[in-house]
Design a protein around this motif. Structure first.
Motif, PDB file in Angstrom:
ATOM      1  N   ARG A 255       0.856  -1.180   0.000  1.00  0.00           N
ATOM      2  CA  ARG A 255       0.000   0.000   0.000  1.00  0.00           C
ATOM      3  C   ARG A 255       0.891   1.230   0.000  1.00  0.00           C
ATOM      4  O   ARG A 255       1.749   1.385   0.870  1.00  0.00           O
ATOM      5  CB  ARG A 255      -0.913   0.001   1.210  1.00  0.00           C
ATOM      6  N   ILE A 256       0.679   2.090  -0.980  1.00  0.00           N
ATOM      7  CA  ILE A 256       1.439   3.333  -1.093  1.00  0.00           C
ATOM      8  C   ILE A 256       0.419   4.465  -1.063  1.00  0.00           C
ATOM      9  O   ILE A 256      -0.287   4.690  -2.045  1.00  0.00           O
ATOM     10  CB  ILE A 256       2.260   3.373  -2.401  1.00  0.00           C
ATOM     11  N   GLY A 257       0.334   5.122   0.065  1.00  0.00           N
ATOM     12  CA  GLY A 257      -0.685   6.159   0.221  1.00  0.00           C
ATOM     13  C   GLY A 257      -2.059   5.524   0.177  1.00  0.00           C
ATOM     14  O   GLY A 257      -2.391   4.674   0.988  1.00  0.00           O
ATOM     15  N   VAL A 258      -2.850   5.933  -0.825  1.00  0.00           N
ATOM     16  CA  VAL A 258      -4.192   5.369  -0.968  1.00  0.00           C
ATOM     17  C   VAL A 258      -4.259   4.321  -2.074  1.00  0.00           C
ATOM     18  O   VAL A 258      -5.308   3.752  -2.329  1.00  0.00           O
ATOM     19  CB  VAL A 258      -5.239   6.478  -1.238  1.00  0.00           C
ATOM     20  N   SER A 259      -3.125   4.055  -2.718  1.00  0.00           N
ATOM     21  CA  SER A 259      -3.130   3.067  -3.810  1.00  0.00           C
ATOM     22  C   SER A 259      -2.511   1.747  -3.360  1.00  0.00           C
ATOM     23  O   SER A 259      -1.751   1.690  -2.394  1.00  0.00           O
ATOM     24  CB  SER A 259      -2.394   3.608  -5.037  1.00  0.00           C
ATOM     25  N   TYR A 260      -2.860   0.696  -4.078  1.00  0.00           N
ATOM     26  CA  TYR A 260      -2.358  -0.646  -3.806  1.00  0.00           C
ATOM     27  C   TYR A 260      -1.581  -1.137  -5.022  1.00  0.00           C
ATOM     28  O   TYR A 260      -1.995  -0.928  -6.159  1.00  0.00           O
ATOM     29  CB  TYR A 260      -3.511  -1.623  -3.554  1.00  0.00           C
ATOM     30  N   ARG A 261      -0.445  -1.802  -4.769  1.00  0.00           N
ATOM     31  CA  ARG A 261       0.346  -2.412  -5.835  1.00  0.00           C
ATOM     32  C   ARG A 261       0.591  -3.870  -5.472  1.00  0.00           C
ATOM     33  O   ARG A 261       0.843  -4.205  -4.311  1.00  0.00           O
ATOM     34  CB  ARG A 261       1.693  -1.707  -6.011  1.00  0.00           C
ATOM     35  N   VAL A 262       0.520  -4.747  -6.468  1.00  0.00           N
ATOM     36  CA  VAL A 262       0.734  -6.179  -6.270  1.00  0.00           C
ATOM     37  C   VAL A 262       2.136  -6.529  -6.750  1.00  0.00           C
ATOM     38  O   VAL A 262       2.552  -6.115  -7.836  1.00  0.00           O
ATOM     39  CB  VAL A 262      -0.320  -7.003  -7.044  1.00  0.00           C
ATOM     40  N   VAL A 263       2.858  -7.288  -5.951  1.00  0.00           N
ATOM     41  CA  VAL A 263       4.219  -7.712  -6.314  1.00  0.00           C
ATOM     42  C   VAL A 263       4.099  -8.765  -7.418  1.00  0.00           C
ATOM     43  O   VAL A 263       3.517  -9.831  -7.226  1.00  0.00           O
ATOM     44  CB  VAL A 263       4.968  -8.265  -5.083  1.00  0.00           C
ATOM     45  N   THR A 264       4.651  -8.445  -8.577  1.00  0.00           N
ATOM     46  CA  THR A 264       4.498  -9.288  -9.763  1.00  0.00           C
ATOM     47  C   THR A 264       5.149 -10.659  -9.580  1.00  0.00           C
ATOM     48  O   THR A 264       4.603 -11.667 -10.035  1.00  0.00           O
ATOM     49  CB  THR A 264       5.077  -8.573 -11.000  1.00  0.00           C
ATOM     50  N   ALA A 265       6.279 -10.727  -8.905  1.00  0.00           N
ATOM     51  CA  ALA A 265       6.946 -12.026  -8.694  1.00  0.00           C
ATOM     52  C   ALA A 265       6.032 -12.972  -7.917  1.00  0.00           C
ATOM     53  O   ALA A 265       5.976 -14.169  -8.215  1.00  0.00           O
ATOM     54  CB  ALA A 265       8.271 -11.827  -7.964  1.00  0.00           C
TER      55      ALA A 265
END
Length: 89
Positions: free
Chosen positions: A44-54
């Motif tokens: 979670r970065i601020g209000v956004s979510y990122r999924v680890v591709t690996a």
């Protein structure tokens, strides 16, 4: 999403892209991410979510990223000179 598209993803990807790769809807994916139950690591970065591709690749069984294997290490205990626990008092 095709295998080539999955392998071309950057280091982290959007929750929407990961959801599409896993065959789930956007709303369900965000709900799982918010509850820390998404099947891959989510940052979670601020209000956004990122999924680890690996992690996504590992979950989908893509050969490019192999799971880490556990390594056994054998430790031999040596007697130290002057160590009271070894009986050398």
């Amino acid at each position: 999403m095709s295998r080539d598209e999955l392998l071309a993803l950057p280091t982290t990807t959007s929750v929407e892209s990961a959801a599409r790769a896993l065959g789930m809807g956007r709303t369900r994916a965000y709900d799982l991410a918010k509850r820390n139950q998404f099947p891959c690591r989510v940052i979670r970065i601020g209000v956004s979510y990122r999924v680890v591709t690996a992690d996504l690749h590992r979950l989908l069984g893509l050969g490019r990223f192999r799971p880490r294997r556990a390594v056994k290490i054998r430790v031999e205990r040596t007697r130290g000179v002057g160590n009271p626990r070894d009986g050398d008092r």
